[in-house]
Motif scaffolding. Structure first.
Motif, PDB file in Angstrom:
ATOM      1  N   SER A 107       0.829  -1.210   0.000  1.00 31.14           N
ATOM      2  CA  SER A 107       0.000   0.000   0.000  1.00 31.14           C
ATOM      3  C   SER A 107       0.858   1.252   0.000  1.00 31.14           C
ATOM      4  CB  SER A 107      -0.939   0.002   1.206  1.00 31.14           C
ATOM      5  OG  SER A 107      -1.960  -0.969   1.046  1.00 31.14           O
ATOM      6  N   GLU A 115      -1.490  -5.795   7.697  1.00 22.65           N
ATOM      7  CA  GLU A 115      -2.546  -6.440   6.921  1.00 22.65           C
ATOM      8  C   GLU A 115      -2.087  -7.804   6.404  1.00 22.65           C
ATOM      9  OE1 GLU A 115      -5.569  -5.415   3.174  1.00 22.65           O
ATOM     10  OE2 GLU A 115      -4.083  -3.934   3.828  1.00 22.65           O
ATOM     11  N   ASN A 116      -0.834  -7.874   5.966  1.00 24.25           N
ATOM     12  CA  ASN A 116      -0.330  -9.134   5.426  1.00 24.25           C
ATOM     13  C   ASN A 116      -0.038 -10.162   6.511  1.00 24.25           C
ATOM     14  OD1 ASN A 116      -0.448  -8.334   2.688  1.00 24.25           O
ATOM     15  ND2 ASN A 116       1.472  -7.221   2.911  1.00 24.25           N
ATOM     16  N   ALA A 118      -3.464 -11.639   7.124  1.00 21.98           N
ATOM     17  CA  ALA A 118      -3.879 -12.453   5.974  1.00 21.98           C
ATOM     18  C   ALA A 118      -3.111 -13.773   5.918  1.00 21.98           C
ATOM     19  CB  ALA A 118      -3.688 -11.681   4.678  1.00 21.98           C
ATOM     20  N   SER A 134      -9.784  -4.475   3.750  1.00 20.38           N
ATOM     21  CA  SER A 134      -9.864  -4.706   2.303  1.00 20.38           C
ATOM     22  C   SER A 134     -10.981  -5.692   1.992  1.00 20.38           C
ATOM     23  CB  SER A 134      -8.532  -5.266   1.793  1.00 20.38           C
ATOM     24  OG  SER A 134      -7.485  -4.349   2.017  1.00 20.38           O
ATOM     25  N   SER A 180     -11.445  -7.913  -0.219  1.00 21.94           N
ATOM     26  CA  SER A 180     -11.019  -9.271  -0.557  1.00 21.94           C
ATOM     27  C   SER A 180     -10.574 -10.071   0.662  1.00 21.94           C
ATOM     28  CB  SER A 180      -9.876  -9.232  -1.576  1.00 21.94           C
ATOM     29  OG  SER A 180      -8.728  -8.611  -1.029  1.00 21.94           O
ATOM     30  N   ARG A 181     -10.449  -9.395   1.792  1.00 24.80           N
ATOM     31  CA  ARG A 181     -10.002 -10.057   3.018  1.00 24.80           C
ATOM     32  C   ARG A 181     -11.017  -9.872   4.144  1.00 24.80           C
ATOM     33  NH1 ARG A 181      -3.509  -8.340   2.806  1.00 24.80           N
ATOM     34  NH2 ARG A 181      -2.921  -9.954   1.274  1.00 24.80           N
ATOM     35  N   PHE A 194     -11.200   0.985  -4.367  1.00 18.88           N
ATOM     36  CA  PHE A 194     -10.203  -0.070  -4.513  1.00 18.88           C
ATOM     37  C   PHE A 194      -9.960  -0.413  -5.981  1.00 18.88           C
ATOM     38  CE2 PHE A 194     -11.469  -0.505  -0.168  1.00 18.88           C
ATOM     39  CZ  PHE A 194     -10.380  -1.058   0.506  1.00 18.88           C
ATOM     40  N   ASP A 204      -8.625  -5.778  -7.741  1.00 20.73           N
ATOM     41  CA  ASP A 204      -8.296  -6.887  -6.847  1.00 20.73           C
ATOM     42  C   ASP A 204      -8.966  -6.766  -5.482  1.00 20.73           C
ATOM     43  OD1 ASP A 204      -6.835  -4.853  -5.617  1.00 20.73           O
ATOM     44  OD2 ASP A 204      -4.882  -5.767  -5.987  1.00 20.73           O
ATOM     45  N   LEU A 261      -8.088  -5.199  -3.036  1.00 15.84           N
ATOM     46  CA  LEU A 261      -7.063  -5.246  -1.997  1.00 15.84           C
ATOM     47  C   LEU A 261      -6.295  -3.936  -1.912  1.00 15.84           C
ATOM     48  CD1 LEU A 261      -5.325  -6.741   0.094  1.00 15.84           C
ATOM     49  CD2 LEU A 261      -3.974  -7.678  -1.811  1.00 15.84           C
ATOM     50  N   HIS A 262      -5.919  -3.415  -3.065  1.00 17.40           N
ATOM     51  CA  HIS A 262      -5.139  -2.184  -3.107  1.00 17.40           C
ATOM     52  C   HIS A 262      -6.025  -0.990  -3.448  1.00 17.40           C
ATOM     53  CE1 HIS A 262      -2.076  -5.371  -3.894  1.00 17.40           C
ATOM     54  NE2 HIS A 262      -1.462  -4.674  -2.959  1.00 17.40           N
TER      55      HIS A 262
END
Length: 219
Positions: free
Chosen positions: A54, A106-107, A110, A146, A148-149, A195, A198, A200-201
């Protein structure tokens, strides 16, 4: 408290040199940063942004805060854990910044880490900054929800809450709620129009929201 911070630092930095010699995730990006620095080293007392994609993908960050000594050092899809164990000697200490903005966590979540684990990794990072750059102001940018998450939202909220409470008790340390800025006011869910495809971003409109939230602090 001082003893605890020292313990954090010792545990966090143990083995960094050995691991660096063996290579680590995204080492190609670290080499690129070192190459950039060899050509034009950023001046001391800049405003450093570190973290995951990000930050890396915020390619107009410097332009958005034109006239400010912005140093952007986003590393791939890195985690806070990786910032602690690998990257800080390369993307933070050399610049001697006066302000450090961190977007990461965030990662970690995830990848299956808990909110508590993620917050503890940030505590370690905070202690490392205080040990090595004692005068720097530290800003934690809240972990964003996000779309997607979505299944990780409870852990995201837990990590944000823990870090927010932690920073309330520390000098020159601040929590910036960039997470709520990307929520739809009607549904209180992430606004998908902010966003990329995806989910996500952030896209440019999403970064507009972040810019507005950060504006009072980037000075």
């Amino acid at each position: 408290m001082k003893l605890k911070l020292l313990l954090f630092f010792v545990l966090a930095t143990a083995g960094i040199t050995a691991r660096a010699q063996q290579g680590f995730p995204f080492d190609n990006e670290i080499r690129d940063f070192k190459q950039q620095d060899s050509i034009s080293m950023p001046a001391k007392n800049g405003i450093l942004f570190i973290g995951s994609s990000s930050i890396r993908k915020w390619t107009d960050l410097e332009k958005r805060f034109s006239g400010k000594p912005i140093i952007r050092r986003g590393v791939g899809g890195c985690t806070i854990e990786q910032l602690v164990n690998y990257y800080t000697p390369y993307i933070m200490y050399p610049y001697h910044p006066r302000k450090i903005f961190v977007y990461a966590g965030e990662n970690d979540i995830a990848a299956g880490k808990t909110g508590e684990f993620t917050a503890r990794e940030f505590y370690k990072l905070w202690a490392m900054i205080r040990q090595n750059l004692p005068k720097a102001e530290i800003y934690f940018m809240a972990i964003k929800p996000s779309p997607s998450r979505a299944k990780f939202f409870p852990e995201v909220r837990k990590a944000n809450d823990l870090v927010k409470d932690f920073l309330k008790k520390r000098k020159n340390s601040y929590y910036i709620d960039v997470a709520s800025t990307i929520l739809d006011p009607a549904t209180h869910q992430p606004d998908t129009t902010l966003f990329e495809s995806d989910m996500l971003h952030l896209n440019s409109k999403g970064y507009d929201k972040w810019q507005a939230a950060l504006q009072p602090f980037v000075k």
